[in-house]
Design a protein around this motif. Structure first.
Motif, PDB file in Angstrom:
ATOM      1  N   ALA A  77       0.828  -1.207   0.000  1.00 27.33           N
ATOM      2  CA  ALA A  77       0.000   0.000   0.000  1.00 27.33           C
ATOM      3  C   ALA A  77       0.864   1.260   0.000  1.00 27.33           C
ATOM      4  O   ALA A  77       0.493   2.271  -0.601  1.00 27.33           O
ATOM      5  CB  ALA A  77      -0.938  -0.012   1.203  1.00 27.33           C
ATOM      6  N   SER A  78       2.033   1.185   0.612  1.00 27.97           N
ATOM      7  CA  SER A  78       2.914   2.351   0.698  1.00 27.97           C
ATOM      8  C   SER A  78       3.462   2.781  -0.667  1.00 27.97           C
ATOM      9  O   SER A  78       3.944   3.898  -0.814  1.00 27.97           O
ATOM     10  CB  SER A  78       4.075   2.074   1.651  1.00 27.97           C
ATOM     11  OG  SER A  78       4.845   0.987   1.169  1.00 27.97           O
ATOM     12  N   GLN A  79       3.385   1.903  -1.675  1.00 26.49           N
ATOM     13  CA  GLN A  79       3.883   2.275  -2.996  1.00 26.49           C
ATOM     14  C   GLN A  79       2.745   2.520  -3.991  1.00 26.49           C
ATOM     15  O   GLN A  79       2.973   2.600  -5.193  1.00 26.49           O
ATOM     16  CB  GLN A  79       4.857   1.226  -3.522  1.00 26.49           C
ATOM     17  CG  GLN A  79       4.274  -0.136  -3.796  1.00 26.49           C
ATOM     18  CD  GLN A  79       5.338  -1.183  -4.061  1.00 26.49           C
ATOM     19  OE1 GLN A  79       5.531  -2.075  -3.261  1.00 26.49           O
ATOM     20  NE2 GLN A  79       6.024  -1.086  -5.182  1.00 26.49           N
ATOM     21  N   LEU A  80       1.531   2.678  -3.472  1.00 27.17           N
ATOM     22  CA  LEU A  80       0.364   2.912  -4.325  1.00 27.17           C
ATOM     23  C   LEU A  80      -0.311   4.233  -3.967  1.00 27.17           C
ATOM     24  O   LEU A  80      -0.335   4.637  -2.806  1.00 27.17           O
ATOM     25  CB  LEU A  80      -0.647   1.770  -4.161  1.00 27.17           C
ATOM     26  CG  LEU A  80      -0.175   0.378  -4.555  1.00 27.17           C
ATOM     27  CD1 LEU A  80      -1.201  -0.660  -4.128  1.00 27.17           C
ATOM     28  CD2 LEU A  80       0.097   0.301  -6.043  1.00 27.17           C
ATOM     29  N   ARG A  81      -0.876   4.875  -4.991  1.00 24.63           N
ATOM     30  CA  ARG A  81      -1.670   6.087  -4.799  1.00 24.63           C
ATOM     31  C   ARG A  81      -3.071   5.807  -5.350  1.00 24.63           C
ATOM     32  O   ARG A  81      -3.213   5.225  -6.431  1.00 24.63           O
ATOM     33  CB  ARG A  81      -1.038   7.266  -5.532  1.00 24.63           C
ATOM     34  CG  ARG A  81      -1.812   8.580  -5.339  1.00 24.63           C
ATOM     35  CD  ARG A  81      -1.188   9.757  -6.089  1.00 24.63           C
ATOM     36  NE  ARG A  81      -1.483   9.618  -7.521  1.00 24.63           N
ATOM     37  CZ  ARG A  81      -0.564   9.495  -8.468  1.00 24.63           C
ATOM     38  NH1 ARG A  81       0.714   9.469  -8.166  1.00 24.63           N
ATOM     39  NH2 ARG A  81      -0.914   9.386  -9.732  1.00 24.63           N
ATOM     40  N   LEU A  82      -4.094   6.213  -4.639  1.00 28.75           N
ATOM     41  CA  LEU A  82      -5.485   6.003  -5.043  1.00 28.75           C
ATOM     42  C   LEU A  82      -6.041   7.273  -5.652  1.00 28.75           C
ATOM     43  O   LEU A  82      -5.926   8.358  -5.079  1.00 28.75           O
ATOM     44  CB  LEU A  82      -6.328   5.606  -3.831  1.00 28.75           C
ATOM     45  CG  LEU A  82      -7.843   5.564  -4.019  1.00 28.75           C
ATOM     46  CD1 LEU A  82      -8.247   4.500  -5.048  1.00 28.75           C
ATOM     47  CD2 LEU A  82      -8.538   5.314  -2.685  1.00 28.75           C
ATOM     48  N   THR A  83      -6.647   7.129  -6.843  1.00 24.36           N
ATOM     49  CA  THR A  83      -7.411   8.218  -7.445  1.00 24.36           C
ATOM     50  C   THR A  83      -8.762   7.656  -7.873  1.00 24.36           C
ATOM     51  O   THR A  83      -8.899   6.448  -8.086  1.00 24.36           O
ATOM     52  CB  THR A  83      -6.698   8.852  -8.670  1.00 24.36           C
ATOM     53  OG1 THR A  83      -6.536   7.855  -9.674  1.00 24.36           O
ATOM     54  CG2 THR A  83      -5.350   9.431  -8.285  1.00 24.36           C
ATOM     55  N   ILE A  84      -9.728   8.525  -8.001  1.00 22.89           N
ATOM     56  CA  ILE A  84     -11.079   8.110  -8.390  1.00 22.89           C
ATOM     57  C   ILE A  84     -11.492   8.938  -9.592  1.00 22.89           C
ATOM     58  O   ILE A  84     -11.372  10.167  -9.580  1.00 22.89           O
ATOM     59  CB  ILE A  84     -12.074   8.314  -7.233  1.00 22.89           C
ATOM     60  CG1 ILE A  84     -11.572   7.562  -5.992  1.00 22.89           C
ATOM     61  CG2 ILE A  84     -13.466   7.842  -7.627  1.00 22.89           C
ATOM     62  CD1 ILE A  84     -12.241   7.987  -4.721  1.00 22.89           C
ATOM     63  N   GLN A  85     -11.992   8.257 -10.612  1.00 26.66           N
ATOM     64  CA  GLN A  85     -12.379   8.943 -11.843  1.00 26.66           C
ATOM     65  C   GLN A  85     -13.795   8.548 -12.233  1.00 26.66           C
ATOM     66  O   GLN A  85     -14.118   7.350 -12.270  1.00 26.66           O
ATOM     67  CB  GLN A  85     -11.425   8.571 -12.975  1.00 26.66           C
ATOM     68  CG  GLN A  85      -9.987   8.943 -12.679  1.00 26.66           C
ATOM     69  CD  GLN A  85      -9.027   8.384 -13.709  1.00 26.66           C
ATOM     70  OE1 GLN A  85      -9.373   7.523 -14.499  1.00 26.66           O
ATOM     71  NE2 GLN A  85      -7.803   8.869 -13.682  1.00 26.66           N
ATOM     72  N   ALA A  86     -14.606   9.522 -12.543  1.00 20.92           N
ATOM     73  CA  ALA A  86     -15.959   9.252 -13.037  1.00 20.92           C
ATOM     74  C   ALA A  86     -15.864   8.647 -14.428  1.00 20.92           C
ATOM     75  O   ALA A  86     -14.995   9.009 -15.214  1.00 20.92           O
ATOM     76  CB  ALA A  86     -16.766  10.543 -13.075  1.00 20.92           C
ATOM     77  N   GLU A  87     -16.744   7.732 -14.718  1.00 25.50           N
ATOM     78  CA  GLU A  87     -16.822   7.127 -16.053  1.00 25.50           C
ATOM     79  C   GLU A  87     -17.897   7.875 -16.836  1.00 25.50           C
ATOM     80  O   GLU A  87     -18.943   8.215 -16.289  1.00 25.50           O
ATOM     81  CB  GLU A  87     -17.181   5.647 -15.953  1.00 25.50           C
ATOM     82  CG  GLU A  87     -16.127   4.804 -15.269  1.00 25.50           C
ATOM     83  CD  GLU A  87     -14.837   4.716 -16.058  1.00 25.50           C
ATOM     84  OE1 GLU A  87     -14.888   4.750 -17.301  1.00 25.50           O
ATOM     85  OE2 GLU A  87     -13.775   4.635 -15.430  1.00 25.50           O
ATOM     86  N   PRO A  88     -17.670   8.113 -18.122  1.00 23.61           N
ATOM     87  CA  PRO A  88     -18.641   8.885 -18.901  1.00 23.61           C
ATOM     88  C   PRO A  88     -19.961   8.149 -19.146  1.00 23.61           C
ATOM     89  O   PRO A  88     -21.008   8.770 -19.208  1.00 23.61           O
ATOM     90  CB  PRO A  88     -17.922   9.149 -20.218  1.00 23.61           C
ATOM     91  CG  PRO A  88     -16.830   8.156 -20.287  1.00 23.61           C
ATOM     92  CD  PRO A  88     -16.491   7.768 -18.886  1.00 23.61           C
ATOM     93  N   ALA A  89     -19.919   6.846 -19.286  1.00 18.04           N
ATOM     94  CA  ALA A  89     -21.147   6.090 -19.585  1.00 18.04           C
ATOM     95  C   ALA A  89     -21.793   5.584 -18.295  1.00 18.04           C
ATOM     96  O   ALA A  89     -21.106   5.223 -17.354  1.00 18.04           O
ATOM     97  CB  ALA A  89     -20.824   4.908 -20.493  1.00 18.04           C
ATOM     98  N   ARG A  90     -23.089   5.540 -18.298  1.00 20.19           N
ATOM     99  CA  ARG A  90     -23.818   5.011 -17.148  1.00 20.19           C
ATOM    100  C   ARG A  90     -23.986   3.508 -17.298  1.00 20.19           C
ATOM    101  O   ARG A  90     -24.117   2.990 -18.396  1.00 20.19           O
ATOM    102  CB  ARG A  90     -25.195   5.650 -17.045  1.00 20.19           C
ATOM    103  CG  ARG A  90     -25.116   7.099 -16.681  1.00 20.19           C
ATOM    104  CD  ARG A  90     -26.513   7.661 -16.583  1.00 20.19           C
ATOM    105  NE  ARG A  90     -26.419   9.058 -16.196  1.00 20.19           N
ATOM    106  CZ  ARG A  90     -27.089   9.564 -15.178  1.00 20.19           C
ATOM    107  NH1 ARG A  90     -27.900   8.825 -14.469  1.00 20.19           N
ATOM    108  NH2 ARG A  90     -26.955  10.828 -14.881  1.00 20.19           N
ATOM    109  N   ALA A  91     -24.019   2.808 -16.157  1.00 22.26           N
ATOM    110  CA  ALA A  91     -24.218   1.366 -16.167  1.00 22.26           C
ATOM    111  C   ALA A  91     -25.675   1.020 -16.436  1.00 22.26           C
ATOM    112  O   ALA A  91     -25.984  -0.008 -17.004  1.00 22.26           O
ATOM    113  CB  ALA A  91     -23.777   0.760 -14.832  1.00 22.26           C
ATOM    114  N   GLY A  92     -26.589   1.878 -16.035  1.00 22.55           N
ATOM    115  CA  GLY A  92     -28.020   1.662 -16.224  1.00 22.55           C
ATOM    116  C   GLY A  92     -28.741   2.963 -15.929  1.00 22.55           C
ATOM    117  O   GLY A  92     -28.118   4.000 -15.718  1.00 22.55           O
ATOM    118  N   ALA A  93     -30.064   2.919 -15.899  1.00 22.90           N
ATOM    119  CA  ALA A  93     -30.851   4.130 -15.726  1.00 22.90           C
ATOM    120  C   ALA A  93     -30.503   4.882 -14.437  1.00 22.90           C
ATOM    121  O   ALA A  93     -30.347   6.088 -14.452  1.00 22.90           O
ATOM    122  CB  ALA A  93     -32.331   3.789 -15.742  1.00 22.90           C
ATOM    123  N   ASN A  94     -30.388   4.167 -13.339  1.00 22.98           N
ATOM    124  CA  ASN A  94     -30.063   4.832 -12.077  1.00 22.98           C
ATOM    125  C   ASN A  94     -28.733   4.338 -11.506  1.00 22.98           C
ATOM    126  O   ASN A  94     -28.470   4.498 -10.336  1.00 22.98           O
ATOM    127  CB  ASN A  94     -31.192   4.651 -11.069  1.00 22.98           C
ATOM    128  CG  ASN A  94     -31.370   3.200 -10.664  1.00 22.98           C
ATOM    129  OD1 ASN A  94     -30.933   2.285 -11.364  1.00 22.98           O
ATOM    130  ND2 ASN A  94     -32.011   2.984  -9.537  1.00 22.98           N
TER     131      ASN A  94
END
Length: 165
Positions: free
Chosen positions: A36-53
């Protein structure tokens, strides 16, 4: 004499099967697991939706070390400060098969977070890499919006995490 001949054939066949497996295991052992000490976490929104909601986001682990390392499996994912109780919500995993991912320096491994839109906005994502007990944290991006961890009346979760790829 016949039993010696049969034993020799069985031994030779066993060695023939096991040697490639042992050699493969030795090759895999040369690359360390990502700490874990050699990893960085980022979060990115995906352009396509998986379903209606439903929407998806990528939970991205970046190798910040100067050497290659290996990940395999699912990250443990908790959403901090979500829902009425304000505590963390642990997310279930999909039934997908995980695969080994080798990360060169600067390389990325991604896990897909699928979530149901809702009324709660998590404060953060808390991710535990496979084979680790150390957690990585990142704020919940505002562009992901509010979620529902477990929709009321649902027979299975609508919010879950996939394996690293």
């Amino acid at each position: 004499m016949r039993s010696r001949a049969v034993a020799s054939v069985v031994f030779a066949a066993t060695v023939g099967i096991l040697m490639p497996l042992i050699a493969d295991g030795q090759a895999q052992a040369d690359e360390p697991w990502c700490a874990a000490s050699q990893l960085r976490l980022t979060i990115q929104a995906e352009p396509a939706r998986a379903g209606a909601n439903q929407r998806t986001a990528s939970l991205v682990l970046v190798n910040t070390a100067g050497e290659s390392c290996v990940l395999q499996g699912f990250p443990g994912v908790d959403l901090g400060a979500v829902g009425d109780h304000g505590g963390p919500a642990s997310l279930p995993r999909t039934g997908q098969q995980p695969h080994r991912v080798t990360l060169a320096p600067g390389g990325r491994a991604t896990s897909t977070l699928t979530y149901v839109t809702g009324t709660s906005t998590p404060g953060e994502v808390i991710l535990t890499p496979p084979d680790s007990t150390t957690q990585l944290r990142a704020p919940w991006p505002a562009d992901l919006g509010a979620i529902t961890v477990w929709p009321e009346g649902a027979t299975h979760p609508g919010t879950f995490v996939g394996p690293l790829h």
